[in-house]
Enzyme design. Structure first.
Site, PDB file in Angstrom:
ATOM      1  N   ALA A  15      -0.138  -5.745 -34.731  1.00  0.00           N
ATOM      2  CA  ALA A  15       1.133  -5.201 -34.252  1.00  0.00           C
ATOM      3  C   ALA A  15       2.040  -6.307 -33.720  1.00  0.00           C
ATOM      4  O   ALA A  15       2.855  -6.086 -32.836  1.00  0.00           O
ATOM      5  CB  ALA A  15       0.868  -4.171 -33.163  1.00  0.00           C
ATOM      6  N   GLY A  17       4.418  -7.738 -35.194  1.00  0.00           N
ATOM      7  CA  GLY A  17       5.610  -7.839 -36.055  1.00  0.00           C
ATOM      8  C   GLY A  17       6.877  -8.151 -35.282  1.00  0.00           C
ATOM      9  O   GLY A  17       6.984  -7.867 -34.099  1.00  0.00           O
ATOM     10  N   ARG A  21      14.757  -6.088 -38.468  1.00  0.00           N
ATOM     11  CA  ARG A  21      15.618  -5.206 -39.263  1.00  0.00           C
ATOM     12  C   ARG A  21      15.824  -3.840 -38.620  1.00  0.00           C
ATOM     13  O   ARG A  21      16.653  -3.061 -39.079  1.00  0.00           O
ATOM     14  CB  ARG A  21      15.054  -5.060 -40.684  1.00  0.00           C
ATOM     15  N   LYS A  28       9.455  -2.986 -33.156  1.00  0.00           N
ATOM     16  CA  LYS A  28       9.404  -2.032 -34.274  1.00  0.00           C
ATOM     17  C   LYS A  28       8.300  -1.001 -34.125  1.00  0.00           C
ATOM     18  O   LYS A  28       8.510   0.192 -34.331  1.00  0.00           O
ATOM     19  CB  LYS A  28       9.234  -2.801 -35.588  1.00  0.00           C
ATOM     20  N   GLY A  91       0.478 -16.060 -40.112  1.00  0.00           N
ATOM     21  CA  GLY A  91      -0.066 -15.307 -41.234  1.00  0.00           C
ATOM     22  C   GLY A  91      -1.030 -14.213 -40.812  1.00  0.00           C
ATOM     23  O   GLY A  91      -1.513 -14.182 -39.679  1.00  0.00           O
ATOM     24  N   ASP A 116       2.809  -1.081 -38.874  1.00  0.00           N
ATOM     25  CA  ASP A 116       4.056  -0.506 -39.404  1.00  0.00           C
ATOM     26  C   ASP A 116       3.809   0.353 -40.646  1.00  0.00           C
ATOM     27  O   ASP A 116       4.694   0.570 -41.456  1.00  0.00           O
ATOM     28  CB  ASP A 116       5.087  -1.602 -39.689  1.00  0.00           C
TER      29      ASP A 116
HETATM   30  C1  UD1 Z   1       1.407  -8.189 -46.563  1.00  0.00           C
HETATM   31  C2  UD1 Z   1       0.319  -8.606 -47.530  1.00  0.00           C
HETATM   32  C3  UD1 Z   1       0.704  -8.131 -48.938  1.00  0.00           C
HETATM   33  C4  UD1 Z   1       0.859  -6.627 -48.917  1.00  0.00           C
HETATM   34  C5  UD1 Z   1       1.882  -6.215 -47.855  1.00  0.00           C
HETATM   35  C6  UD1 Z   1       1.876  -4.713 -47.696  1.00  0.00           C
HETATM   36  C7  UD1 Z   1      -0.604 -10.691 -46.700  1.00  0.00           C
HETATM   37  C8  UD1 Z   1      -0.612 -12.154 -46.818  1.00  0.00           C
HETATM   38  N1  UD1 Z   1       0.216 -10.040 -47.504  1.00  0.00           N
HETATM   39  O1  UD1 Z   1       2.584  -8.861 -46.946  1.00  0.00           O
HETATM   40  O2  UD1 Z   1      -0.287  -8.475 -49.859  1.00  0.00           O
HETATM   41  O3  UD1 Z   1       1.274  -6.163 -50.189  1.00  0.00           O
HETATM   42  O4  UD1 Z   1       1.553  -6.770 -46.580  1.00  0.00           O
HETATM   43  O5  UD1 Z   1       2.882  -4.308 -46.834  1.00  0.00           O
HETATM   44  O6  UD1 Z   1      -1.355 -10.139 -45.918  1.00  0.00           O
HETATM   45  N2  UD1 Z   1       1.467 -10.032 -38.917  1.00  0.00           N
HETATM   46  C9  UD1 Z   1       1.037 -10.564 -37.737  1.00  0.00           C
HETATM   47  N3  UD1 Z   1       1.008 -11.906 -37.570  1.00  0.00           N
HETATM   48  C10 UD1 Z   1       1.381 -12.754 -38.570  1.00  0.00           C
HETATM   49  C11 UD1 Z   1       1.845 -12.206 -39.777  1.00  0.00           C
HETATM   50  C12 UD1 Z   1       1.863 -10.842 -39.913  1.00  0.00           C
HETATM   51  O7  UD1 Z   1       0.687  -9.825 -36.803  1.00  0.00           O
HETATM   52  O8  UD1 Z   1       1.299 -13.967 -38.344  1.00  0.00           O
HETATM   53  C13 UD1 Z   1       1.500  -8.585 -39.056  1.00  0.00           C
HETATM   54  C14 UD1 Z   1       2.914  -8.069 -39.182  1.00  0.00           C
HETATM   55  O9  UD1 Z   1       3.407  -7.660 -37.930  1.00  0.00           O
HETATM   56  C15 UD1 Z   1       2.754  -6.863 -40.082  1.00  0.00           C
HETATM   57  C16 UD1 Z   1       1.565  -7.252 -40.959  1.00  0.00           C
HETATM   58  O10 UD1 Z   1       0.855  -8.244 -40.271  1.00  0.00           O
HETATM   59  O11 UD1 Z   1       2.411  -5.698 -39.338  1.00  0.00           O
HETATM   60  C17 UD1 Z   1       2.003  -7.713 -42.337  1.00  0.00           C
HETATM   61  O12 UD1 Z   1       2.784  -8.877 -42.234  1.00  0.00           O
HETATM   62  P1  UD1 Z   1       4.019  -9.135 -43.167  1.00  0.00           P
HETATM   63  O13 UD1 Z   1       4.574 -10.476 -42.847  1.00  0.00           O
HETATM   64  O14 UD1 Z   1       4.932  -7.985 -43.140  1.00  0.00           O
HETATM   65  O15 UD1 Z   1       3.285  -9.237 -44.592  1.00  0.00           O
HETATM   66  P2  UD1 Z   1       3.905  -8.977 -46.023  1.00  0.00           P
HETATM   67  O16 UD1 Z   1       4.618 -10.175 -46.476  1.00  0.00           O
HETATM   68  O17 UD1 Z   1       4.617  -7.684 -46.039  1.00  0.00           O
HETATM   69 CA    CA Z   2       5.543  -6.214 -44.509  1.00  0.00          CA
END
Ligand code: UD1
Ligand code: CA
Length: 459
Positions: A15, A17, A21, A28, A91, A116
């Site tokens: 969580a 995120g 947006r 969010k 990541g 989310d």
């Molecule tokens: C991710 C997946 C992708 C998938 C998509 C589905 C990865 C590398 N990619 O991409 O394969 O199709 O979700 O929606 O996993 N988050 C953190 N810390 C971070 C990065 C992310 O807590 O350092 C959390 C974000 O808040 C979010 C989730 O992980 O809730 C996904 O991160 P996001 O950056 O949205 O990944 P996508 O690029 O959408």
């Molecule tokens: Ca996403």
């Protein structure tokens, strides 16, 4: 539902995120759908949903730095949860490893869920756990995307999941694949740290991708599999347009569940529930009714059109509305009636009591079978403190009375219409607190005769 047996499970919700947006001061994941935050939905779909013994289940949530509000919301759902902070966004695998201490405690199953993604069904999570129980080290939730742009693509060779390729790292041929990663992953909890710590950041975004768990597990000779879900179920929310779309899906689910459980909805599309609304059989809900959080309606009650309920309990056979407002702490007894333009707050209304028109009853007790006349107001607030009004069983409050709290009206007492009651009224007494009527026979006729023929004064 697939059984997860007695396997222990750590549910891990990410969580952290940014949610820029949403254009919001609120993070969010605290935005609400059907009265519950997205974080709350994510927790409820993964945590303690197994059909088996849940005593070995634990919850960990990863939040961003300084997000005390998100942490507090986690506590509301699960006081025992472990909360971890991911100091920098590096990541999804890096975020999972923020909860390393929890994973290291050793669970059979590890479920990683994004906060989310609020519409995931508990049954789908159970299917993912069943895949682990059947021998997979990694189970990935997949769906057929109409437009897969932005999602990781699931690479399946000879019926086996071999890798997940992120959009930014994919070849043109891989980008043409429509089997997409929903983002929810189940891992063998005993191998998870070994897998996760082998994930590197050599990719287009220099991030630690959770999705690389698949390729790593394969290298270790472990089995990976896909569990399919509908595109609707894995819908992600990034802005308020998607928030409304998710709300619509969830409301439809809640309406259908209510009808299947024996509730009549005359115009289902106009009735809005909260995720926690509890509603009995043979309840009839007329059009345009809003159920906020914390509402419980017992069998056979009727909620008439245009009523707004929140934090209220309505007993069997009671009638609410049309145009009634029940605020937190309203409790209507069996067969009680609250009619049009009546507001009830923190009040216990006894069985069979009637408050039929245009009243405010707050911080009060109304005894059984009492009759509260039109326009009765409990004056519960002096600008500083709230005070209580107690109305006894079978009491009769005449219309347009003001009951200035703290005040008690005894059982069976009468209050004359138009009274302002400031002192307690003993049982079976009559209280009158209003100006005495003076009638002057012939006065109006004499007045008209006197005025006849004189010019009207202009202001
Ligand atoms: C991710 C997946 C992708 C998938 C998509 C589905 C990865 C590398 N990619 O991409 O394969 O199709 O979700 O929606 O996993 N988050 C953190 N810390 C971070 C990065 C992310 O807590 O350092 C959390 C974000 O808040 C979010 C989730 O992980 O809730 C996904 O991160 P996001 O950056 O949205 O990944 P996508 O690029 O959408
Ligand atoms: Ca996403």
């Amino acid at each position: 539902m697939a059984s997860s047996g007695n396997r222990t499970c750590l549910s891990l919700v990410l969580a952290a995120g940014e949610g820029t947006r949403m254009k919001s001061a609120l993070p969010k994941v605290l935005h609400r759908i059907a009265g519950r935050s997205m974080l709350g939905h994510a927790i409820s779909s993964v945590y303690r949903q197994g059909s088996g013994d849940a005593s070995g289940d634990a919850l960990a949530v990863v939040v961003g730095p300084g997000r005390d509000d998100a942490a507090a919301e986690v506590r509301r759902f699960a006081g025992e949860a472990d909360i971890f902070i991911q100091a920098a966004r590096r990541g999804t695998a890096h975020a999972v490893l923020a909860a390393q201490a929890a994973i290291a405690r050793g669970f059979d199953d590890l479920i990683v869920m994004f906060a989310d993604t609020p519409l995931v069904r508990a049954e789908t999570i159970a299917r993912m756990r069943a895949a682990l129980a059947a021998g997979a080290a990694v189970a990935v939730m997949g769906f057929d995307a109409v437009d897969p742009t932005g999602y990781g693509r699931l690479i399946v060779e000879n019926g086996e999941l071999t890798a997940i390729r992120e959009q930014k790292d994919a070849t043109d041929a891989e980008r043409a694949l429509t089997l997409a990663n929903a983002g929810i992953m189940a891992l063998d909890g005993r191998r998870a740290l070994e897998i996760l710590s082998a994930i590197g950041s050599q990719n287009a975004q220099n991030e630690y991708y959770l999705t690389d768990a698949v390729a790593v597990a394969r290298r270790l000779g472990l089995k990976c599999t896909v569990v399919m879900a509908s595109a609707e179920e894995v819908m992600g929310v990034n802005d308020r347009v998607q928030l409304a779309a998710a709300e619509a899906v969830l409301q439809d689910r809640l309406r259908e569940a209510a009808m299947r459980a024996g509730v009549t909805l005359i115009a289902p599309q106009t009735v809005f529930f909260s995720s926690d609304t509890r509603i009995g059989r043979d309840v009839v809900v007329e059009p345009n009714v809003w159920f906020g959080p914390g509402v419980e309606i017992a069998d056979g009650a009727t909620i008439h059109a245009f009523s707004h309920l929140e934090g209220a309990r309505v007993e069997t056979g009671a009638n609410v509305g049309p145009y009634a407002r029940l605020r937190p702490g309203a409790h209507l007894g069996r067969d009680a009636k609250v009619g049009n333009f009546v507001e009830i707050k923190a009040a216990d209304v006894g069985a069979g009591a009637k408050i039929s028109h245009l009243s405010y009853i707050g911080d009060a007790t109304v005894g059984a079978d009492a009759n509260i006349g039109a326009g009765t107001i409990t004056c519960n607030y002096d600008g500083f403190d709230k005070a209580r009004t107690e109305i006894g069983a079978g009491a009769f409050i005449g219309s347009n009375s003001a009951l200035v709290a703290p005040v008690k009206i005894g059982d069976g007492a009468y209050v004359g219409s138009g009274s302002v009651i400031t002192e307690n009224v003993e049982p079976d007494a009559l209280a009158l607190a209003r100006g005495r009527q003076a009638t002057k026979p012939g006065w109006a006729a004499a007045f008209r005769a006197e005025r006849q023929g004189k010019p009207k004064k202009r202001p």
